[in-house]
Design a protein around this motif. Structure first.
Motif, PDB file in Angstrom:
ATOM      1  N   ILE A 190       0.836  -1.203   0.000  1.00 40.54           N
ATOM      2  CA  ILE A 190       0.000   0.000   0.000  1.00 40.54           C
ATOM      3  C   ILE A 190       0.869   1.251   0.000  1.00 40.54           C
ATOM      4  O   ILE A 190       0.625   2.194  -0.766  1.00 40.54           O
ATOM      5  N   VAL A 191       1.882   1.263   0.839  1.00 39.55           N
ATOM      6  CA  VAL A 191       2.770   2.435   0.925  1.00 39.55           C
ATOM      7  C   VAL A 191       3.399   2.731  -0.431  1.00 39.55           C
ATOM      8  O   VAL A 191       3.341   3.854  -0.938  1.00 39.55           O
ATOM      9  N   TYR A 192       4.009   1.719  -1.031  1.00 43.71           N
ATOM     10  CA  TYR A 192       4.712   1.932  -2.296  1.00 43.71           C
ATOM     11  C   TYR A 192       3.763   2.270  -3.439  1.00 43.71           C
ATOM     12  O   TYR A 192       4.061   3.135  -4.273  1.00 43.71           O
ATOM     13  N   THR A 193       2.628   1.600  -3.500  1.00 41.15           N
ATOM     14  CA  THR A 193       1.714   1.817  -4.621  1.00 41.15           C
ATOM     15  C   THR A 193       1.151   3.228  -4.617  1.00 41.15           C
ATOM     16  O   THR A 193       1.146   3.916  -5.651  1.00 41.15           O
ATOM     17  N   PHE A 194       0.704   3.702  -3.469  1.00 45.03           N
ATOM     18  CA  PHE A 194       0.174   5.060  -3.407  1.00 45.03           C
ATOM     19  C   PHE A 194       1.276   6.097  -3.638  1.00 45.03           C
ATOM     20  O   PHE A 194       1.025   7.154  -4.222  1.00 45.03           O
ATOM     21  N   ALA A 195       2.487   5.791  -3.190  1.00 48.78           N
ATOM     22  CA  ALA A 195       3.603   6.714  -3.450  1.00 48.78           C
ATOM     23  C   ALA A 195       3.867   6.839  -4.939  1.00 48.78           C
ATOM     24  O   ALA A 195       4.199   7.929  -5.434  1.00 48.78           O
ATOM     25  N   SER A 196       3.722   5.746  -5.673  1.00 46.75           N
ATOM     26  CA  SER A 196       3.934   5.781  -7.121  1.00 46.75           C
ATOM     27  C   SER A 196       2.815   6.538  -7.830  1.00 46.75           C
ATOM     28  O   SER A 196       3.069   7.422  -8.658  1.00 46.75           O
ATOM     29  N   VAL A 197       1.582   6.211  -7.505  1.00 51.32           N
ATOM     30  CA  VAL A 197       0.435   6.834  -8.172  1.00 51.32           C
ATOM     31  C   VAL A 197       0.419   8.339  -7.930  1.00 51.32           C
ATOM     32  O   VAL A 197       0.089   9.131  -8.830  1.00 51.32           O
ATOM     33  N   ALA A 198       0.788   8.769  -6.734  1.00 47.85           N
ATOM     34  CA  ALA A 198       0.772  10.200  -6.403  1.00 47.85           C
ATOM     35  C   ALA A 198       1.754  11.001  -7.255  1.00 47.85           C
ATOM     36  O   ALA A 198       1.592  12.214  -7.419  1.00 47.85           O
ATOM     37  N   LYS A 199       2.767  10.330  -7.798  1.00 49.98           N
ATOM     38  CA  LYS A 199       3.763  11.028  -8.619  1.00 49.98           C
ATOM     39  C   LYS A 199       3.272  11.297 -10.044  1.00 49.98           C
ATOM     40  O   LYS A 199       3.958  11.995 -10.814  1.00 49.98           O
ATOM     41  N   LEU A 200       2.142  10.773 -10.398  1.00 52.16           N
ATOM     42  CA  LEU A 200       1.655  10.917 -11.769  1.00 52.16           C
ATOM     43  C   LEU A 200       0.941  12.254 -11.954  1.00 52.16           C
ATOM     44  O   LEU A 200      -0.273  12.324 -12.141  1.00 52.16           O
ATOM     45  N   TYR A 201       1.719  13.332 -11.902  1.00 51.99           N
ATOM     46  CA  TYR A 201       1.176  14.659 -12.179  1.00 51.99           C
ATOM     47  C   TYR A 201       2.243  15.469 -12.904  1.00 51.99           C
ATOM     48  O   TYR A 201       3.443  15.129 -12.853  1.00 51.99           O
ATOM     49  N   PRO A 202       1.865  16.531 -13.629  1.00 51.23           N
ATOM     50  CA  PRO A 202       2.781  17.180 -14.578  1.00 51.23           C
ATOM     51  C   PRO A 202       4.136  17.575 -14.037  1.00 51.23           C
ATOM     52  O   PRO A 202       5.163  17.322 -14.675  1.00 51.23           O
ATOM     53  N   ASP A 203       4.192  18.213 -12.865  1.00 51.49           N
ATOM     54  CA  ASP A 203       5.481  18.714 -12.384  1.00 51.49           C
ATOM     55  C   ASP A 203       6.439  17.599 -12.004  1.00 51.49           C
ATOM     56  O   ASP A 203       7.642  17.832 -11.896  1.00 51.49           O
ATOM     57  N   TRP A 204       5.920  16.423 -11.740  1.00 53.13           N
ATOM     58  CA  TRP A 204       6.813  15.286 -11.527  1.00 53.13           C
ATOM     59  C   TRP A 204       7.195  14.660 -12.862  1.00 53.13           C
ATOM     60  O   TRP A 204       8.365  14.370 -13.117  1.00 53.13           O
ATOM     61  N   LEU A 205       6.220  14.471 -13.730  1.00 55.28           N
ATOM     62  CA  LEU A 205       6.466  13.759 -14.985  1.00 55.28           C
ATOM     63  C   LEU A 205       7.415  14.494 -15.921  1.00 55.28           C
ATOM     64  O   LEU A 205       8.089  13.862 -16.742  1.00 55.28           O
ATOM     65  N   ASP A 206       7.486  15.823 -15.858  1.00 54.57           N
ATOM     66  CA  ASP A 206       8.404  16.540 -16.753  1.00 54.57           C
ATOM     67  C   ASP A 206       9.769  16.792 -16.109  1.00 54.57           C
ATOM     68  O   ASP A 206      10.579  17.553 -16.637  1.00 54.57           O
ATOM     69  N   ALA A 207      10.016  16.133 -14.967  1.00 55.15           N
ATOM     70  CA  ALA A 207      11.308  16.179 -14.264  1.00 55.15           C
ATOM     71  C   ALA A 207      11.625  17.536 -13.662  1.00 55.15           C
ATOM     72  O   ALA A 207      12.720  17.732 -13.120  1.00 55.15           O
ATOM     73  N   SER A 208      10.700  18.473 -13.704  1.00 51.36           N
ATOM     74  CA  SER A 208      10.990  19.791 -13.142  1.00 51.36           C
ATOM     75  C   SER A 208      11.121  19.732 -11.625  1.00 51.36           C
ATOM     76  O   SER A 208      11.937  20.456 -11.029  1.00 51.36           O
ATOM     77  N   LEU A 209      10.342  18.859 -10.981  1.00 52.76           N
ATOM     78  CA  LEU A 209      10.434  18.763  -9.524  1.00 52.76           C
ATOM     79  C   LEU A 209      11.756  18.118  -9.109  1.00 52.76           C
ATOM     80  O   LEU A 209      12.396  18.556  -8.151  1.00 52.76           O
ATOM     81  N   ALA A 210      12.166  17.082  -9.836  1.00 52.07           N
ATOM     82  CA  ALA A 210      13.461  16.466  -9.535  1.00 52.07           C
ATOM     83  C   ALA A 210      14.580  17.486  -9.689  1.00 52.07           C
ATOM     84  O   ALA A 210      15.530  17.525  -8.894  1.00 52.07           O
ATOM     85  N   SER A 211      14.467  18.333 -10.716  1.00 46.64           N
ATOM     86  CA  SER A 211      15.468  19.385 -10.921  1.00 46.64           C
ATOM     87  C   SER A 211      15.505  20.341  -9.738  1.00 46.64           C
ATOM     88  O   SER A 211      16.578  20.724  -9.250  1.00 46.64           O
ATOM     89  N   LEU A 212      14.322  20.723  -9.259  1.00 46.74           N
ATOM     90  CA  LEU A 212      14.261  21.622  -8.110  1.00 46.74           C
ATOM     91  C   LEU A 212      14.862  20.980  -6.867  1.00 46.74           C
ATOM     92  O   LEU A 212      15.597  21.618  -6.109  1.00 46.74           O
ATOM     93  N   LEU A 213      14.551  19.707  -6.652  1.00 48.09           N
ATOM     94  CA  LEU A 213      15.072  19.011  -5.476  1.00 48.09           C
ATOM     95  C   LEU A 213      16.593  18.892  -5.532  1.00 48.09           C
ATOM     96  O   LEU A 213      17.290  19.064  -4.524  1.00 48.09           O
ATOM     97  N   MET A 214      17.118  18.606  -6.709  1.00 52.01           N
ATOM     98  CA  MET A 214      18.563  18.414  -6.836  1.00 52.01           C
ATOM     99  C   MET A 214      19.336  19.727  -6.803  1.00 52.01           C
ATOM    100  O   MET A 214      20.510  19.755  -6.439  1.00 52.01           O
TER     101      MET A 214
END
Length: 444
Positions: A159-183
């Motif tokens: 449950i933990v992993y599945t919901f964590a994955s599904v929650a990432k399916l939104y534009p700012d995650w999918l276009d790598a912009s959030l990963a860029s901000l975090l890094m």
């Protein structure tokens, strides 16, 4: 169903996990003192933003919390060694739950998962082998456990992993912009700082995060891919530990592998002197219906809580309503600017209020972006002013940005928030609607 749930299996995975889990929660308790977390979070602030409804926990705050965490660490040692296990695990579960509920400024998903696992483990027969309890009382010693024990632990992890994955399916995650901000915030890291700024690394982090969370449990369940899944898990969690420095969570996640490897493998590596449990009898306990009913209700909540934000008005990324307890891990970066005004109801005088003087640094950051904490701040200000003999209205002028997008007006500055009731299952109307394209990614 009886065969699926109540067939007896070897208990080596459970007893090994108990020892590892006990060690990790001991490190969490003593480490919180050593790193200054207890001091910064529960001693220095004059008050904490507890989960709404748990105000009575404020009485625990202060220097007493050092002693509190020492006692909690001792109970953790008891869990690790399997000494008076049930008492130790229940005590740690109660004490950690109180810590979790008494403050929200340092919210972390691993604190929540740790709380859930503490309560689950408190009701599992994890001291029947490889424990002081089993050696001191041979009548308790047993090499087996019912299969439902293992299924409960695997389902919780899934449950933990599945919901964590599904929650990432939104534009700012999918276009790598959030990963860029975090890094970007990791550029000063020794040796790997420059490496983390590469575009391809941002894309790799983005889609590895989605795929890992979605597939790691299936990979571990299937014998042919188990070693691959374990190797990926070790790399993934050690990377997170180094880059994000999130305490015991990566190591706790690696230890989940104990639920998936065969009993033969675990015996050979960890407890070669423990005889394999050969029998496969089905033993149906008298409290069968209680066990099935209790865990059925529990998992209905575990499935429902991460979905509840769909029943609130507006986007959870904006409102935060339904964000907690939902495995929405590292999904956004938020910043805020907050001005607080109070109006004396007797003379009508309105003035800017120095709310930061009431707060610690971490609290100042939280109160600027999270509406439930804003509401609690308004109640606190009203209480402080009432003690001075003034009856005031409290107005919050908050502006918020998501993922380093533009700032937008977040609260209605004309509403006396101190006079509003908090409704946990209903949208707060003093939160303004989300503007179009409020995140860094612009809507075409």
């Amino acid at each position: 169903m009886n065969k699926l749930l109540f067939k007896q299996i070897d208990n080596i995975s459970l007893v090994l996990f108990r020892a590892v889990f006990g060690f990790l929660i001991t490190v969490e308790a003593f480490g919180a003192i050593a790193t200054g977390w207890v001091r910064r979070t529960l001693v220095e602030p004059p008050f904490t933003f507890n989960f709404i409804g748990f105000d009575f926990l404020q009485y625990l705050q202060g220097d007493f919390m050092y002693f509190y965490f020492v006692v909690m660490g001792i109970f953790g040692i008891g869990v690790m060694l399997g000494y008076k296990y049930r008492v130790s695990m229940l005590a740690y579960a109660i004490m950690w739950t109180a810590v979790y509920l008494m403050q929200k400024s340092n919210y972390n998903n691993h604190y929540y998962l740790m709380m859930l696992l503490c309560w689950i483990m408190a009701f599992l027969p994890a001291n029947r082998w490889f424990s002081l309890d089993a050696e001191r009382n041979l009548s308790q010693k047993s090499p087996s456990m019912p299969r439902w024990v293992l299924l409960v632990l695997i389902l919780q992890v899934w449950i933990v992993y599945t919901f964590a994955s599904v929650a990432k399916l939104y534009p700012d995650w999918l276009d790598a912009s959030l990963a860029s901000l975090l890094m970007n915030s990791k550029s000063d890291y020794w040796l790997i700082g420059d490496f983390l700024q590469q575009d391809w690394v941002h894309w790799a982090i983005t889609y590895t995060g989605i795929l890992f969370d979605l597939l790691i449990v299936p990979l571990m369940l299937w014998k042919r891919t188990r070693l691959l899944g374990f190797a990926i898990s070790v790399f993934f969690h050690l990377f997170n530990s180094i880059v994000f420095q999130i305490g015991i969570f990566p190591y706790m996640s690696i230890s989940f592998a104990l639920f998936f490897f065969s009993k033969e493998t675990l015996h050979r590596i960890f407890l070669p002197n423990k005889k394999l449990y050969p029998a496969n009898e089905v033993i149906i306990p008298k409290n069968k219906h209680l066990i099935v009913g209790a865990f059925s209700v529990y998992f209905l909540f575990q499935l429902g809580l991460p979905l509840r934000h769909w029943f609130f008005k507006d986007d959870v990324l904006w409102t935060e309503e339904g964000h907690r307890l939902s495995w929405r891990m590292m999904l956004r970066s938020k910043g805020g600017m907050l001005k607080v005004y109070v109006k004396d109801k007797e003379n009508g005088k309105r003035e800017l209020y120095d709310h930061q003087s009431l707060l610690g640094l971490k609290q100042q950051a939280s109160v600027a972006t999270k509406p439930d904490i804003m509401w609690q701040l308004a109640q606190k200000i009203k209480q402080v002013e009432a003690e001075k003999g003034r009856d005031v209205a409290v107005y919050l002028d908050a502006k918020v940005r998501v993922n380093y997008g533009p700032f937008h007006q977040f609260t209605d500055p004309s509403i006396d928030i101190a006079a509003e009731k908090w409704q946990p299952f209903k949208h707060s109307e003093w939160i303004l609607p989300s503007p179009e394209g409020f995140t860094k990614r612009k809507t075409p």
